[in-house]
Design an enzyme around this catalytic site. Sequence first.
Site, PDB file in Angstrom:
ATOM      1  N   ASP A 281       0.724  -1.130   0.037  1.00 44.56           N
ATOM      2  CA  ASP A 281      -0.029   0.038   0.169  1.00 44.56           C
ATOM      3  C   ASP A 281       0.811   1.200  -0.019  1.00 44.56           C
ATOM      4  OD1 ASP A 281      -2.823   1.176   0.351  1.00 44.56           O
ATOM      5  OD2 ASP A 281      -2.034   2.016   2.202  1.00 44.56           O
TER       6      ASP A 281
ATOM      7  N   GLU B 231       1.358  -0.329  -4.764  1.00 43.24           N
ATOM      8  CA  GLU B 231       0.560   0.736  -5.264  1.00 43.24           C
ATOM      9  C   GLU B 231       1.250   2.059  -5.319  1.00 43.24           C
ATOM     10  OE1 GLU B 231      -3.307   3.247  -3.897  1.00 43.24           O
ATOM     11  OE2 GLU B 231      -1.792   2.442  -2.419  1.00 43.24           O
TER      12      GLU B 231
END
Length: 569
Positions: free
Chosen positions: A230, A272
């Site tokens: 993330d 990401e």
Amino acid sequence: MKHVFSTLLLAILILPRICDGQDRLATVDLKNNYWYKNSIIYNLEVGVFKDSDGDGRGDFQGLIQKLDYLSSLGVDAIWLAPFQPTPGKDDGYDVADYYTIDEKLGTGGDFAEFIYQTEKRGIRVIMDLVINHTSDEHPWFKNARGSKNSKYRDWYIWSEKLPKNHDEGMVFPGFQSGVWKLDSLSGEYYYHRFYDFQPDLNFTNPAVVQECQRIIGFWLNQGISGFRLDAVPFIIEIPKTGTEKPKLDYKFLTDIRQFARSRKADAAILGEANVTPEENENYFGGNGDGIQMMFNFFANQHLFYALATGKLDPFKKAIRETQRIPEASQWAHFLRNHDEIDLGRLTDKQRQEVYDKFGPDTSMQIYERGIRRRLATMMGNNRKHMELAYSLLFSLPGTPVIRYGDELGMGDDLRLRERISVRTPMQWDDSKNAGFTTADTAFRPVIDFGEHSYKKVNVAQQRRDSTSLLSWTTDLIRLRKSCPEIGLGNYKLIEAGSPFIFGIQYELAGETLVILHNFSDKPQRSEFTMNGNALLMDLINKNDQKPNAGKHTVNMPGYGYKWFRVVKD
Ligand code: GLC
């Protein structure tokens, strides 16, 4: 004599195979060893997938019940959204303990059973690794606030004074007023790139890096095959209290990749990172020694521009600009995910064109850059347009990632806050609460209104209908799986004779694919030449194309798509 004869015969039959095998082994293409280069990844949240105990929230036992559904769809890997204990202020992206399962979703035993059941079906599991920040209710942060001498104080980022740039660089503009917040207990400000209840961890502190490795090692030991990392650019930024741009520590990526692979040889990290093509190399690593996969956000936003307007040039440019990546690296392509569609890299004019088509009402837009709707609603449930988008997704150079429910054409609920609009419970059948839960009330409402209500859009009904979107998607996945050229081969864009047609050609081990997509709602004629007099074998309909003096003419219906294998003459 008979014996000698049969031995000879056996040798004649077997020997060439052994030699052939050895030969092949010697030249085997290592790319085939990287599972993540050619897999179908399915993203889901345990809490909204299937409830097994009737408490209104999905759980691991429920997910286990639905693994055969995922198998029959052709899923190779599941990407699980965060499932660890959390106050749930950012739907689990605010982790309060990295080493256990949220008790609302199950126990460690349920998780072990889940992994066993996935392995039995040959499905891998990757999980979200949310380490840029913790929840402000994580014991580390509570401890860090308590005293400036706390062991955990330096695990976070502090400033005595409110830094000058405190109101710049927010990830959620409109919902977040700054990136530094005064901690009432210790009287200093802490840094938070995201919401103020998500204090950033300090990755310049070696103890934090070590802890992060422990988390990776822990979950790999539990049977995980990799991580969706993330918020990568924010993990590796070295925060500054001044106004200059923070430096990025890319070596961190090489280190965690190496660490992960030292624990599990085929572990993969999917990042990401919504960055420009020039920056990609830093993330993949010059020799492919950084993270193995990245979401291609750059292509994604230009793709939405193309889908909204039929204007293909920026998308073609984005595909070309993201073409050169190391051999061991791979792009993950997607249409929708659990967040907004981020259109931040389009020009204001381009973004407005996408808004006009896919999210004209301000309630559909968010964070001054994106759209918080599902694909089906954006496309007005236009089946042809949706098929075009999905066929394209499965034919783009990389690994496709699909979001639960998009295989059915699930919709969104704009009454729910921010991005929760696209995170409603899975629609299994037309019984109360969509077969998601037997509880009277689901913890998050199922969609029970309009064209996308569970009464109209659900698995049970679509599974029995060979013309449904679910049946169509299942066939498409099967088709993609019969075309390893896409994940593993080389590719080039082809001039397809119409400004509305996106043509791409793949080559792998002497096999060639040509795939065409018509972005216009009107029929278009595609004309192009191929070397020799090759026949194009239509992989979807029995509509093979013979060339005329080397030239192919393919009539494409509005939003049509064609997948051809080239059969050399
Ligand atoms: C990522 C996630 C998003 C989350 C944020 C903070 O962008 O995709 O859902 O809110 O990180 O963890």
